[in-house]
Write a protein that holds these residues in place. Sequence first.
Motif, mmCIF file in Angstrom:
data_model
loop_
_atom_site.group_PDB
_atom_site.id
_atom_site.type_symbol
_atom_site.label_atom_id
_atom_site.label_comp_id
_atom_site.label_asym_id
_atom_site.label_seq_id
_atom_site.Cartn_x
_atom_site.Cartn_y
_atom_site.Cartn_z
ATOM 1 N N PHE A 140 0.688 -1.592 0.494
ATOM 2 C CA PHE A 140 -0.106 -0.115 -0.135
ATOM 3 C C PHE A 140 1.045 1.485 -0.146
ATOM 4 C CE2 PHE A 140 -2.553 -3.212 2.571
ATOM 5 C CZ PHE A 140 -3.237 -3.240 1.226
ATOM 6 N N SER A 141 2.154 1.123 0.371
ATOM 7 C CA SER A 141 3.058 2.238 0.640
ATOM 8 C C SER A 141 3.303 2.143 -1.410
ATOM 9 C CB SER A 141 4.263 1.959 0.868
ATOM 10 O OG SER A 141 4.060 1.564 3.077
ATOM 11 N N VAL A 161 1.170 3.124 -3.440
ATOM 12 C CA VAL A 161 -0.418 3.426 -3.741
ATOM 13 C C VAL A 161 -0.815 5.066 -3.321
ATOM 14 C CG1 VAL A 161 -2.738 2.750 -4.723
ATOM 15 C CG2 VAL A 161 -1.293 1.496 -3.727
ATOM 16 N N THR A 162 -1.373 5.968 -4.516
ATOM 17 C CA THR A 162 -1.027 7.278 -4.262
ATOM 18 C C THR A 162 -2.585 7.276 -3.215
ATOM 19 O OG1 THR A 162 -2.580 7.016 -6.303
ATOM 20 C CG2 THR A 162 -0.143 8.130 -6.402
ATOM 21 N N ASN A 163 -2.308 8.644 -2.447
ATOM 22 C CA ASN A 163 -3.160 8.463 -1.553
ATOM 23 C C ASN A 163 -4.929 8.651 -2.349
ATOM 24 O OD1 ASN A 163 -1.732 9.140 0.453
ATOM 25 N ND2 ASN A 163 -1.253 11.257 -0.216
ATOM 26 N N HIS A 166 -6.352 7.000 -4.378
ATOM 27 C CA HIS A 166 -6.285 5.721 -4.855
ATOM 28 C C HIS A 166 -6.356 4.227 -3.448
ATOM 29 C CE1 HIS A 166 -5.599 6.010 -9.497
ATOM 30 N NE2 HIS A 166 -7.220 6.421 -8.483
ATOM 31 N N TYR A 167 -5.810 5.101 -2.606
ATOM 32 C CA TYR A 167 -5.614 3.764 -1.298
ATOM 33 C C TYR A 167 -6.180 3.179 -0.619
ATOM 34 C CZ TYR A 167 -2.521 2.375 2.941
ATOM 35 O OH TYR A 167 -2.602 1.642 4.172
ATOM 36 N N ASP A 168 -7.499 3.803 -0.436
ATOM 37 C CA ASP A 168 -8.271 3.289 0.113
ATOM 38 C C ASP A 168 -9.442 2.149 -0.970
ATOM 39 O OD1 ASP A 168 -8.079 5.160 1.738
ATOM 40 O OD2 ASP A 168 -9.471 5.924 2.171
ATOM 41 N N SER A 227 -6.506 -0.746 -1.322
ATOM 42 C CA SER A 227 -6.240 -1.522 -0.015
ATOM 43 C C SER A 227 -7.558 -2.501 0.308
ATOM 44 C CB SER A 227 -6.105 -0.761 1.381
ATOM 45 O OG SER A 227 -6.900 0.102 1.870
ATOM 46 N N GLN A 287 2.998 5.604 -6.557
ATOM 47 C CA GLN A 287 3.722 6.111 -6.514
ATOM 48 C C GLN A 287 5.005 5.585 -5.744
ATOM 49 O OE1 GLN A 287 2.582 8.906 -4.803
ATOM 50 N NE2 GLN A 287 4.929 10.091 -5.234
#
Length: 385
Positions: free
Chosen positions: A320-321, A323-325, A327-329, A332, A353
């Motif tokens: 998840f690190s 992935v941009t903010n 699209h994070y939710d 995950s 990212q």
Amino acid sequence: MDDREPTKEQLIQELKAVRQEFEQVRLENQADEVQAELLRTVLACGEHPSPTLLLRALSQQVLRSANRLTRVEDSSLFLLDEAGTVIESVLARGAIIRQERESLVGRVLHQGLAGWVYQQRQIGIITDTTLDERWLQLPGEPYHVRSVLCVPVLRNNTVLAIITLMHPDQGHFRAQMAELMEAVAVRIGLVLEVVRCLSPERETPSVSSPPGLRMSSGSAQSSVPPLRSPPSADPPSRPPPPPPPPSNRPSSSRPSPGSRRRRSHGDDLADDLRHSRLSRLNTLGLYIVVWDGKFIYANPKLAKIFGYKRQELANLKGIFSLVTNEHYDRVSEQVYKCIRGQTDCVSCIFQGQRKGGKRVLVEIYGVRTRFYGKPVLLGVLRDIS
């Protein structure tokens, strides 16, 4: 509250239920172990495996596992692409010259039990080969066969492989053995789908206008049709078999020199296409992560896509690190649901990212499996920017 002692019949029924539950757990454990063996085979092939050698190693491991579970010595396997063309094969008679191999494979797929299984998308059992017209007796067979179990490996109703198990005794393969191989075939399909990248190609958006996260609506899980074993004394009429792969279709007449040259050229083109397709494995990032996204394994290509060294990925909080903010939710959530068994697969496009802060558009695909008894997400990732 009923204080009466259970009757003898009730105790017998409870005992049967316990035995059935125990057998189901044992079956699932055996199938999971086969999948773990295949995953270990993939990892043992090294960082940059030859696609052809990787499929060959997987084919050999599949047959070793299937032979052990069904207590047979003679077996064969065909690996197929989405068009039904054989891309790898292991024959029970061992190594033979290419022309003879192609002729035998073509005949089996055109006239034999493997062709019937391919057409019907279901397991085929022959209790007595002398009474079932689906069994094709090939010339010069170095083995004696009286009973056969033929198992398709399916994903999304696409046949990825056909496993044929043979035994010299009549009636060797029972329904319980077929049920076990049915469960094993599901696990084999999971590994083959990821390793050979058989998921449908999806349209990629324009890079100049990054899209929102797009989720695939298709299910990665395909149920294997119910087991049907025709009576040995009165075998059913065979439906029209599927056309065999062009490169393996046997010829009924002697070709002219010109046609032989054209067919040879076509074989070369087919080989080039096959190797080109398989070489995509070397352009894909391969990963295994646990429920919180922590990496168990990542190949060098995945690290390169995000600008990291492989050892640096182990120090991240997880996938998840990457992935941009924005699209994070959603990413995950999809990973969590898949590993917990709430969905069949992860399949999406998202903004990644990189280490230096630069963004990269990537496509990810993954399926839930077990690795050393623990649920994990196994999949591939590619750069589409």
